[in-house]
Design a protein around this motif. Structure first.
Motif, PDB file in Angstrom:
ATOM      1  N   ASP A  48      -5.241   0.671  12.173  1.00 45.13           N
ATOM      2  CA  ASP A  48      -5.317  -0.679  11.582  1.00 45.13           C
ATOM      3  C   ASP A  48      -4.812  -1.757  12.543  1.00 45.13           C
ATOM      4  O   ASP A  48      -5.129  -2.931  12.394  1.00 45.13           O
ATOM      5  CB  ASP A  48      -4.497  -0.719  10.278  1.00 45.13           C
ATOM      6  CG  ASP A  48      -3.042  -0.313  10.480  1.00 45.13           C
ATOM      7  OD1 ASP A  48      -2.160  -1.160  10.428  1.00 45.13           O
ATOM      8  OD2 ASP A  48      -2.794   0.893  10.720  1.00 45.13           O
ATOM      9  N   ALA A  81       8.307   7.756  15.672  1.00 48.62           N
ATOM     10  CA  ALA A  81       7.730   6.504  15.160  1.00 48.62           C
ATOM     11  C   ALA A  81       6.213   6.372  15.338  1.00 48.62           C
ATOM     12  O   ALA A  81       5.676   5.268  15.270  1.00 48.62           O
ATOM     13  CB  ALA A  81       8.442   5.290  15.774  1.00 48.62           C
ATOM     14  N   ALA A 126      -2.211   5.573   8.498  1.00 46.56           N
ATOM     15  CA  ALA A 126      -1.439   5.978   7.319  1.00 46.56           C
ATOM     16  C   ALA A 126      -1.245   4.758   6.425  1.00 46.56           C
ATOM     17  O   ALA A 126      -1.227   4.854   5.198  1.00 46.56           O
ATOM     18  CB  ALA A 126      -0.082   6.543   7.751  1.00 46.56           C
TER      19      ALA A 126
HETATM   20  P1  GDP Z   1       7.666   9.125  12.551  1.00 43.92           P
HETATM   21  O1  GDP Z   1       8.960   8.841  13.247  1.00 43.92           O
HETATM   22  O2  GDP Z   1       6.638   9.655  13.505  1.00 43.92           O
HETATM   23  O3  GDP Z   1       7.811   9.976  11.327  1.00 43.92           O
HETATM   24  O4  GDP Z   1       7.049   7.699  12.088  1.00 43.92           O
HETATM   25  P2  GDP Z   1       7.165   6.946  10.660  1.00 43.92           P
HETATM   26  O5  GDP Z   1       6.239   7.549   9.679  1.00 43.92           O
HETATM   27  O6  GDP Z   1       8.591   6.839  10.285  1.00 43.92           O
HETATM   28  O7  GDP Z   1       6.573   5.518  11.060  1.00 43.92           O
HETATM   29  C1  GDP Z   1       7.175   4.713  12.048  1.00 43.92           C
HETATM   30  C2  GDP Z   1       6.837   3.250  11.774  1.00 43.92           C
HETATM   31  O8  GDP Z   1       5.431   3.042  11.933  1.00 43.92           O
HETATM   32  C3  GDP Z   1       7.207   2.795  10.363  1.00 43.92           C
HETATM   33  O9  GDP Z   1       7.683   1.464  10.445  1.00 43.92           O
HETATM   34  C4  GDP Z   1       5.875   2.849   9.622  1.00 43.92           C
HETATM   35  O10 GDP Z   1       5.830   1.902   8.582  1.00 43.92           O
HETATM   36  C5  GDP Z   1       4.887   2.501  10.741  1.00 43.92           C
HETATM   37  N1  GDP Z   1       3.562   3.120  10.546  1.00 43.92           N
HETATM   38  C6  GDP Z   1       3.290   4.431  10.320  1.00 43.92           C
HETATM   39  N2  GDP Z   1       1.970   4.638  10.214  1.00 43.92           N
HETATM   40  C7  GDP Z   1       1.372   3.426  10.375  1.00 43.92           C
HETATM   41  C8  GDP Z   1       0.004   2.966  10.365  1.00 43.92           C
HETATM   42  O11 GDP Z   1      -0.957   3.715  10.187  1.00 43.92           O
HETATM   43  N3  GDP Z   1      -0.194   1.633  10.588  1.00 43.92           N
HETATM   44  C9  GDP Z   1       0.838   0.764  10.789  1.00 43.92           C
HETATM   45  N4  GDP Z   1       0.529  -0.539  10.986  1.00 43.92           N
HETATM   46  N5  GDP Z   1       2.129   1.139  10.791  1.00 43.92           N
HETATM   47  C10 GDP Z   1       2.399   2.463  10.593  1.00 43.92           C
END
Ligand code: GDP
Length: 183
Positions: free
Chosen positions: A129, A23, A157
């Motif tokens: 952000d 996440a 992202a």
């Molecule tokens: P992963 O498990 O590392 O692949 O993480 P994800 O890409 O699934 O992201 C996890 C959560 O963080 C999701 O709810 C995304 O929408 C949120 N998220 C990812 N990148 C960002 C970011 O740059 N800013 C914010 N505010 N939320 C993000």
């Protein structure tokens, strides 16, 4: 799952991996890179996923095959095959969760254990952000990167900030290393 195909010709193909705690934003960084999309509630199916991205460096077209853990890190189930052949890694933490920064030591240990010795690592502090919930200072990221002799960048992202730049840092460095090798 390949998000993009081999439609475009390329001069080189290389593999890069995304690593870091659950996440932190790995899959959203991948979809930004490959498709310029952001998903509020993304959740991948379990298993490795990858996407392709073409980049021009000088007069060469380089195709990156970027692998995402797709949730495997939850079970500590990333194996050596994930790292095999990878020339670059984006090591991602979440600037709003200190624990994801503390865990970087474990990730660095794993990369160095399984990855090739000249793998290019870029440290990425994602979710810039969300500065009001920040738990990791920019300086902390910078110091760790300096200590580990790797590049560093904060990204969002969500806002599409610095994601391309972090990736370009990695590709540029890989290109540099490989050009030296082929001299
Ligand atoms: P992963 O498990 O590392 O692949 O993480 P994800 O890409 O699934 O992201 C996890 C959560 O963080 C999701 O709810 C995304 O929408 C949120 N998220 C990812 N990148 C960002 C970011 O740059 N800013 C914010 N505010 N939320 C993000």
């Amino acid at each position: 799952m390949a998000v993009n195909s081999f439609e475009e010709e390329c001069d080189y193909l290389f593999k890069a991996v995304l690593i870091g705690d659950s996440a932190v934003g790995k899959s959203n960084i991948l979809s930004r890179l490959a498709k310029n999309e952001f998903h509020l509630d993304s959740k991948p199916t379990i298993g490795v996923e990858f996407a392709y991205k073409n980049i021009r460096v000088g007069d060469k077209i380089i195709k990156a095959q970027i692998w995402d853990t797709a949730g495997q890190e939850r079970f500590r189930a990333i194996t050596s095959s994930y790292y095999r052949g990878a020339l670059g890694a984006l090591l991602v933490y979440d600037i709003t969760r200190r624990a994801t920064f503390e865990n970087l030591k474990k990730w660095l240990h794993e990369v160095r254990q399984f990855g090739s010795s000249d793998m290019v690592i870029v440290l990425v502090g994602n979710k810039s952000d969300l500065s009001s919930s920040r738990e990791v200072n920019v300086e902390d990221g910078q110091s760790l990167a300096q200590l580990e002799e790797i590049a560093f960048m904060e990204t969002s992202a969500k806002e599409n900030l610095n994601v391309e730049e972090a990736f370009h840092q990695m590709v540029g460095r890989i290109h540099e290393i490989n050009s030296k090798k082929s001299l």
